[in-house]
Design a protein around this motif. Structure first.
Motif, mmCIF file in Angstrom:
data_model
loop_
_atom_site.group_PDB
_atom_site.id
_atom_site.type_symbol
_atom_site.label_atom_id
_atom_site.label_comp_id
_atom_site.label_asym_id
_atom_site.label_seq_id
_atom_site.Cartn_x
_atom_site.Cartn_y
_atom_site.Cartn_z
ATOM 1 N N SER A 44 0.678 -1.178 0.043
ATOM 2 C CA SER A 44 0.163 0.134 0.199
ATOM 3 C C SER A 44 0.855 1.218 0.018
ATOM 4 O O SER A 44 0.356 2.461 -0.320
ATOM 5 C CB SER A 44 -0.906 -0.091 1.269
ATOM 6 O OG SER A 44 -0.129 -0.165 2.505
ATOM 7 N N GLU A 47 0.560 3.255 -3.543
ATOM 8 C CA GLU A 47 -0.718 4.004 -3.699
ATOM 9 C C GLU A 47 -0.527 5.240 -2.679
ATOM 10 O O GLU A 47 -0.946 6.385 -2.956
ATOM 11 C CB GLU A 47 -1.776 3.177 -3.229
ATOM 12 C CG GLU A 47 -3.313 3.760 -3.351
ATOM 13 C CD GLU A 47 -3.715 4.238 -4.938
ATOM 14 O OE1 GLU A 47 -4.305 5.217 -4.845
ATOM 15 O OE2 GLU A 47 -3.063 3.710 -5.818
ATOM 16 N N TYR A 117 -6.834 -9.460 3.656
ATOM 17 C CA TYR A 117 -6.005 -8.450 2.943
ATOM 18 C C TYR A 117 -4.667 -8.870 2.745
ATOM 19 O O TYR A 117 -4.038 -8.687 1.719
ATOM 20 C CB TYR A 117 -6.175 -7.125 3.347
ATOM 21 C CG TYR A 117 -5.473 -6.021 2.757
ATOM 22 C CD1 TYR A 117 -5.683 -5.564 1.511
ATOM 23 C CD2 TYR A 117 -4.119 -5.641 3.117
ATOM 24 C CE1 TYR A 117 -5.210 -4.582 0.829
ATOM 25 C CE2 TYR A 117 -3.486 -4.794 2.548
ATOM 26 C CZ TYR A 117 -3.897 -4.156 1.425
ATOM 27 O OH TYR A 117 -3.038 -3.290 0.794
ATOM 28 N N GLU A 147 -12.668 -9.634 -7.622
ATOM 29 C CA GLU A 147 -11.673 -8.713 -8.218
ATOM 30 C C GLU A 147 -11.606 -8.826 -9.731
ATOM 31 O O GLU A 147 -11.851 -7.740 -10.421
ATOM 32 C CB GLU A 147 -10.329 -8.838 -7.755
ATOM 33 C CG GLU A 147 -9.935 -8.521 -6.349
ATOM 34 C CD GLU A 147 -8.571 -8.758 -6.053
ATOM 35 O OE1 GLU A 147 -7.785 -7.466 -6.053
ATOM 36 O OE2 GLU A 147 -8.091 -9.580 -6.162
ATOM 37 N N ASP A 403 -12.787 -8.738 -2.154
ATOM 38 C CA ASP A 403 -11.631 -8.169 -2.693
ATOM 39 C C ASP A 403 -10.889 -7.295 -1.804
ATOM 40 O O ASP A 403 -11.324 -6.964 -0.629
ATOM 41 C CB ASP A 403 -12.085 -7.165 -3.980
ATOM 42 C CG ASP A 403 -13.017 -6.181 -3.544
ATOM 43 O OD1 ASP A 403 -12.578 -5.107 -3.202
ATOM 44 O OD2 ASP A 403 -14.348 -6.405 -3.475
ATOM 45 N N LYS A 404 -9.674 -6.776 -2.194
ATOM 46 C CA LYS A 404 -8.640 -5.999 -1.218
ATOM 47 C C LYS A 404 -9.366 -4.752 -0.886
ATOM 48 O O LYS A 404 -9.482 -4.419 0.249
ATOM 49 C CB LYS A 404 -7.264 -5.779 -1.806
ATOM 50 C CG LYS A 404 -6.400 -7.345 -2.163
ATOM 51 C CD LYS A 404 -4.984 -6.663 -2.474
ATOM 52 C CE LYS A 404 -5.065 -6.411 -3.775
ATOM 53 N NZ LYS A 404 -5.330 -7.385 -5.029
ATOM 54 N N THR A 405 -9.942 -3.950 -1.961
ATOM 55 C CA THR A 405 -10.322 -2.441 -1.453
ATOM 56 C C THR A 405 -11.397 -2.752 -0.190
ATOM 57 O O THR A 405 -11.233 -1.954 0.646
ATOM 58 C CB THR A 405 -11.026 -1.999 -2.760
ATOM 59 O OG1 THR A 405 -10.155 -1.879 -3.604
ATOM 60 C CG2 THR A 405 -11.394 -0.558 -2.288
ATOM 61 N N ASP A 409 -10.803 -1.286 3.890
ATOM 62 C CA ASP A 409 -11.449 -0.254 4.540
ATOM 63 C C ASP A 409 -12.276 -0.772 5.582
ATOM 64 O O ASP A 409 -12.395 0.147 6.805
ATOM 65 C CB ASP A 409 -12.693 0.307 3.462
ATOM 66 C CG ASP A 409 -11.998 1.357 2.272
ATOM 67 O OD1 ASP A 409 -10.857 1.938 2.651
ATOM 68 O OD2 ASP A 409 -12.649 1.461 1.285
#
Length: 560
Positions: A44, A47, A117, A147, A403-405, A409
């Motif tokens: 991360s 990003e 994650y 994904e 999925d990762k997103t 969160d």
């Protein structure tokens, strides 16, 4: 109503006898580094750099600052309550049973969903490493169904995900897409935690030493390729060189990804029943590991942003190897080495998180809030065997359809919420006698200092950004309205804290930790709060229909 807030009283002798005490200070430090430096720095971070530019180091300082004060609060609790359970145990002693259950339920979300994650990240680096040495796994076996479907429907440019969707075999009308490496590593880590912390400790220590060695190598080698002009790129808004090319708003937009890199440190306090002399060892190990990790993050960020223009990190999932690619520094051997060590780093994060979750269930089961099956200790390995197996299943199944997103969160908001209650809990603790050799949180009267710091900072920010306050109540703005509403409530809560502090002479250190963590919550969207609320409601249902009725403390109070 009072029964919902019944408090459990812990003493120095209130410990379980089923778990082996084998961990020392540097074992705790190694576990802390293993948990904190992993998915954040190796995945991360790219990003975060893209959103905030070189100025993202300020965000690491902010998050490190908040976590530092929170770590002191964890350390204070750990010096008083030497039992497994982390924030759950601490909340039970200070807030009472209902709040303890809420925190324990949030920690289940942190460890279990957080590990999903991390398993995804491990899979990304593993398949990338295999690709660099000429081995290839079909794309539909290296990502999740969700994904791949999102990438196809949203017109993504990610070739691997698009190819996974197009090339996946059909089982009936369903495409067979599953992240096999993520499932395999989850199974292996579960087995390692099952066979015992002694084996896990030795395995973990050796991996952390290797990881730190290569991170230092990345910093030293990368330093030679730094172009200082990259630290002040041209801002697309002002057209002038700036350390924060996207402004402070751009820096803060990366808060979720940066904060995720820090959440591992609280996993250390759940190891107290396996720690030698936890009152002294845990606080020292936690603080040392947090300071070391913050320094490492800042150094890595300076190297990354100095070597490569921050705009190139858009969509980069392996930033530490990316900087050594042909189009950048062109150091092939470093690219390969970093890819391998990233696998090691993320493995250690999986290990610590997977060790933490069973011990939360163990503590809650011991209090009667969860089924007694979670209390089962393996006769040979002396580990919470049933809880460890359940953890592996809870992590493994969602790998198939999340999925990762979403996971990133969902994990962050629960963790910050737990941090808030830990800091607030310290404010309610009575004074304790100072004992030589044990951690003692220094008392600094916040009566004057905290209101001066907060109100003074608010006034300074007003003169720096007057237009922000002029639009503070415009919550209908589609871009900034949500953030403005969050800041408004943040200001109101802190003003209330200022008044209470002036009247009650509250301690400054936990106040700063509480205020800092509340600020981090302002970065959470309404979707984050919605899913956290759903998880909260499920937890309340389980508590009132099982935990409340079977509470060991409740039965003791009723019998007395």
């Amino acid at each position: 109503m009072s029964q919902l807030f019944r408090r459990k009283v812990y003493s120095d002798t209130d410990t379980s006898t089923g778990l082996l005490r084998v961990l020392g200070v540097w074992d705790i430090v190694f576990f802390g580094i293993a948990a904190i430096i992993g998915a954040g720095s190796f995945s991360s971070l790219g990003e975060a750099v893209f959103r905030g530019g070189p100025g993202v180091i300020l965000l690491y300082l902010i998050c490190g600052f908040a976590c530092g004060f929170t770590a002191l609060c964890y350390a204070e609790f750990a010096s008083r309550i030497p039992t497994a359970g982390s924030a759950y145990t601490y909340a039970y002693a200070s807030f009472g049973e209902l709040i303890a259950w809420i925190i324990g339920w949030a920690l289940i979300m942190e460890y279990s969903f957080g590990n999903i994650y991390v398993a995804f990240s491990w899979s990304d680096y593993f398949t990338s490493f295999l690709g660099r040495i000429g081995m290839h796994i079909p794309d539909y076996l290296t990502c999740s169904y969700t994904e791949a479907k999102k990438a196809f429907l949203n017109g993504s440019e990610n070739k691997e995900l698009l190819n996974a969707w197009k090339s996946a075999p059909l089982i009936g009308n369903l495409k067979f897409i599953v992240d096999v490496p993520a499932l395999v590593i989850n199974g292996l880590i579960t087995w390692l935690c099952y066979v015992g912390v002694k084996e896990s400790k030795n395995f973990n220590n050796s991996l952390v030493i290797l990881k730190l060695g290569v991170i230092i190598l990345v910093i030293l080698v990368g330093f030679a390729y730094i172009n200082t002009d990259n630290w002040t790129p041209i801002s697309p808004t002002t057209g002038t060189p700036s350390f924060m090319p996207n402004g402070f708003t751009g820096v803060m937009s990366a808060v979720s990804g940066v904060f995720f890199a820090y959440i591992g440190f609280d996993a250390l306090s759940v190891l107290s029943e396996e720690t030698k002399d936890p009152q002294k060892t845990l606080p020292k190990g936690m603080i040392i590991s947090l300071v070391l990790c913050t320094v490492i993050y800042i150094a890595l960020t300076l190297v990354l942003t100095g070597m490569v223009d921050y705009k190139k990190f858009d969509g980069v999932g392996d930033p530490l190897s990316f900087i050594f690619e042909k189009t950048n520094a062109n150091v092939a051997w470093m690219e390969l080495v970093v890819s391998f060590v990233a696998i090691v780093a993320i493995t250690t994060v999986l290990l610590v998180f997977q060790m933490g979750q069973p011990r939360i269930w163990y503590a809650m089961s011991r209090d009667g809030l969860m089924p007694q099956k979670f209390l089962k200790i393996h006769p040979k390995y002396k580990t919470p065997s049933f809880a460890t197996i359940v953890t592996g299943i809870v992590v493994g199944i969602p790998i198939l359809f999340t999925d990762k997103t979403f996971i990133l969160d969902f994990t962050s908001i629960g963790t910050i919420f737990a941090f808030v209650l830990v800091c607030a809990g310290v404010l309610t603790l009575p004074a304790k006698e100072k004992i030589k050799g044990r951690f003692h949180l220094p008392y600094v009267n916040g009566k004057i200092i905290f209101p001066v710091i907060f109100i003074g900072g608010l006034i300074a920010f007003y003169y720096w950004q007057p237009e922000f306050f002029q639009t503070l109540m415009n919550w209908s703005d589609p871009k900034d309205g949500e953030f403005r509403a969050s800041i408004f409530f943040f200001i109101i809560i802190n003003l209330i804290l200022c008044v209470v502090t002036f009247i009650k002479n509250l301690s400054l250190i936990p106040l700063i930790g509480l205020s800092s963590c509340l600020y981090l919550l302002t970065g959470m969207s309404h979707e984050n709060w919605f899913w956290f609320g759903m998880w909260f409601l499920i937890g309340m249902f389980i508590y009132f229909f099982y935990g409340y009725k079977n509470s060991k403390l409740g039965k003791e109070l009723k019998n007395s």
